[in-house]
Design a protein around this motif. Structure first.
Motif, mmCIF file in Angstrom:
data_model
loop_
_atom_site.group_PDB
_atom_site.id
_atom_site.type_symbol
_atom_site.label_atom_id
_atom_site.label_comp_id
_atom_site.label_asym_id
_atom_site.label_seq_id
_atom_site.Cartn_x
_atom_site.Cartn_y
_atom_site.Cartn_z
ATOM 1 N N GLY A 286 0.769 -1.156 0.071
ATOM 2 C CA GLY A 286 0.025 -0.043 0.101
ATOM 3 C C GLY A 286 0.931 1.149 -0.068
ATOM 4 O O GLY A 286 1.873 1.083 0.148
ATOM 5 N N GLY A 287 0.422 2.300 -0.307
ATOM 6 C CA GLY A 287 0.981 3.530 -0.165
ATOM 7 C C GLY A 287 1.776 3.787 1.060
ATOM 8 O O GLY A 287 2.521 4.475 1.119
ATOM 9 N N GLU B 253 -5.959 2.237 2.598
ATOM 10 C CA GLU B 253 -4.657 2.680 1.676
ATOM 11 C C GLU B 253 -5.509 3.420 0.678
ATOM 12 O O GLU B 253 -6.586 3.027 -0.026
ATOM 13 C CB GLU B 253 -3.923 1.530 1.209
ATOM 14 C CG GLU B 253 -3.209 0.710 2.212
ATOM 15 C CD GLU B 253 -2.032 1.434 2.861
ATOM 16 O OE1 GLU B 253 -1.635 2.578 2.116
ATOM 17 O OE2 GLU B 253 -1.326 0.834 3.588
ATOM 18 N N LYS B 254 -4.807 4.407 -0.101
ATOM 19 C CA LYS B 254 -5.323 5.192 -1.235
ATOM 20 C C LYS B 254 -4.651 4.867 -2.372
ATOM 21 O O LYS B 254 -5.000 5.102 -3.413
ATOM 22 C CB LYS B 254 -5.490 6.611 -0.980
ATOM 23 C CG LYS B 254 -5.829 7.334 0.210
ATOM 24 C CD LYS B 254 -7.475 6.974 0.118
ATOM 25 C CE LYS B 254 -8.256 7.583 1.228
ATOM 26 N NZ LYS B 254 -9.422 6.828 1.466
ATOM 27 N N LYS B 255 -3.274 4.194 -2.140
ATOM 28 C CA LYS B 255 -2.487 4.012 -3.418
ATOM 29 C C LYS B 255 -2.232 2.446 -3.115
ATOM 30 O O LYS B 255 -2.025 2.007 -2.041
ATOM 31 C CB LYS B 255 -1.360 4.842 -3.380
ATOM 32 C CG LYS B 255 -1.600 6.326 -3.722
ATOM 33 C CD LYS B 255 -0.452 7.084 -3.894
ATOM 34 C CE LYS B 255 -0.919 8.611 -4.264
ATOM 35 N NZ LYS B 255 0.398 9.390 -4.143
ATOM 36 N N ILE B 256 -1.933 1.778 -4.291
ATOM 37 C CA ILE B 256 -1.237 0.415 -4.511
ATOM 38 C C ILE B 256 -0.097 0.721 -5.160
ATOM 39 O O ILE B 256 -0.072 1.143 -6.406
ATOM 40 C CB ILE B 256 -2.168 -0.360 -4.906
ATOM 41 C CG1 ILE B 256 -3.614 -0.547 -4.444
ATOM 42 C CG2 ILE B 256 -1.640 -1.944 -4.775
ATOM 43 C CD1 ILE B 256 -3.880 -1.121 -3.011
ATOM 44 N N ARG B 257 1.105 0.227 -4.668
ATOM 45 C CA ARG B 257 2.436 0.457 -5.143
ATOM 46 C C ARG B 257 3.074 -0.771 -5.971
ATOM 47 O O ARG B 257 3.618 -0.480 -6.893
ATOM 48 C CB ARG B 257 3.522 0.733 -4.167
ATOM 49 C CG ARG B 257 3.225 2.159 -3.280
ATOM 50 C CD ARG B 257 4.266 2.987 -2.971
ATOM 51 N NE ARG B 257 4.147 3.983 -1.931
ATOM 52 C CZ ARG B 257 3.586 5.232 -2.631
ATOM 53 N NH1 ARG B 257 3.375 5.489 -3.829
ATOM 54 N NH2 ARG B 257 3.183 6.271 -1.653
ATOM 55 N N GLU C 211 -6.955 0.621 -11.966
ATOM 56 C CA GLU C 211 -7.557 1.901 -11.254
ATOM 57 C C GLU C 211 -6.271 2.189 -10.296
ATOM 58 O O GLU C 211 -6.452 3.588 -10.175
ATOM 59 C CB GLU C 211 -8.565 1.180 -10.120
ATOM 60 C CG GLU C 211 -9.280 2.116 -9.408
ATOM 61 C CD GLU C 211 -10.182 2.785 -10.335
ATOM 62 O OE1 GLU C 211 -10.585 2.653 -11.339
ATOM 63 O OE2 GLU C 211 -10.557 4.073 -9.714
ATOM 64 N N PHE C 212 -5.351 1.541 -10.099
ATOM 65 C CA PHE C 212 -4.016 2.058 -9.182
ATOM 66 C C PHE C 212 -2.910 2.470 -9.887
ATOM 67 O O PHE C 212 -1.889 2.726 -9.275
ATOM 68 C CB PHE C 212 -4.192 1.414 -7.897
ATOM 69 C CG PHE C 212 -5.128 1.107 -7.168
ATOM 70 C CD1 PHE C 212 -5.664 2.073 -6.302
ATOM 71 C CD2 PHE C 212 -6.034 0.081 -7.554
ATOM 72 C CE1 PHE C 212 -6.633 1.767 -5.497
ATOM 73 C CE2 PHE C 212 -7.324 -0.154 -6.719
ATOM 74 C CZ PHE C 212 -7.715 0.768 -5.612
ATOM 75 N N GLY C 213 -3.152 2.467 -11.212
ATOM 76 C CA GLY C 213 -1.747 2.993 -11.971
ATOM 77 C C GLY C 213 -1.298 2.082 -13.008
ATOM 78 O O GLY C 213 -1.070 0.842 -12.774
ATOM 79 N N MET D 171 2.369 0.348 -12.183
ATOM 80 C CA MET D 171 2.277 -0.372 -11.056
ATOM 81 C C MET D 171 2.921 -1.814 -11.474
ATOM 82 O O MET D 171 2.708 -2.422 -12.550
ATOM 83 C CB MET D 171 0.919 -0.735 -10.423
ATOM 84 C CG MET D 171 1.027 -1.452 -9.457
ATOM 85 S SD MET D 171 -0.733 -1.262 -8.434
ATOM 86 C CE MET D 171 -1.166 -2.843 -9.217
#
Ligand code: THU
Length: 133
Positions: free
Chosen positions: A36-37, A71-75, A99-101, A104
């Motif tokens: 997670g972020g 978590e707002k981001k997934i790395r 959705e998370f980039g 990634m």
């Protein structure tokens, strides 16, 4: 960018989550993990259902687990398949990752200790995402 140490931690977390797979129908146990972020790791496993179509894959469970924890981001994400081959995520999970980039990293791992690293964009090129709304 993903480091070797992050890959190792992700696969370890995915392996632990995989032990909790609920896969009485396919017997195909899958574990996944995300960073997670915040830097924390979250695991997920596939959860099958007697009404087969309601099954949820390990990757989506891991992503939703992280988001539900705040978590707002997934790395990065790793998935450990019940296979000696290097399998690849289903289309629904690719769209959820998207959705998370696009950039990634996604680690695809097997039971022999082998893995390869792809990006979401490699797995789902020319995709629909939040910027399109
Ligand atoms: N499965 C996953 O968990 N992730 C994937 O990317 C592909 C498939 C699960 C769903 C089902 O429980 C089992 O593997 C067989 O399809």
């Amino acid at each position: 960018m993903i480091t070797k140490a992050q890959i190792r931690k992700l696969i370890q977390t995915a392996a632990r989550a995989r032990r909790r797979a609920h896969a009485p129908y396919s017997k195909f146990h899958v574990g996944a993990a995300v960073i997670g972020g915040s830097g924390k790791l979250y695991g997920g496993c596939n959860v099958e259902n007697a009404s087969y179509g309601l099954t949820v894959c390990a990757e989506r469970t891991a992503v939703f687990n992280a988001v539900a924890a705040g978590e707002k981001k997934i790395r990065a994400l790793a998935v450990l398949f019940h296979s000696t081959r290097l399998a690849s995520p289903c289309g629904a999970c690719r769209q959820v990752m998207r959705e998370f980039g696009k950039s990634m990293p996604v680690v695809l791992a097997n039971l022999r200790g082998g893995y390869r690293v792809r990006t979401v964009d490699d797995l789902l090129p020319d995709s629909f995402g939040p910027e399109d709304l």
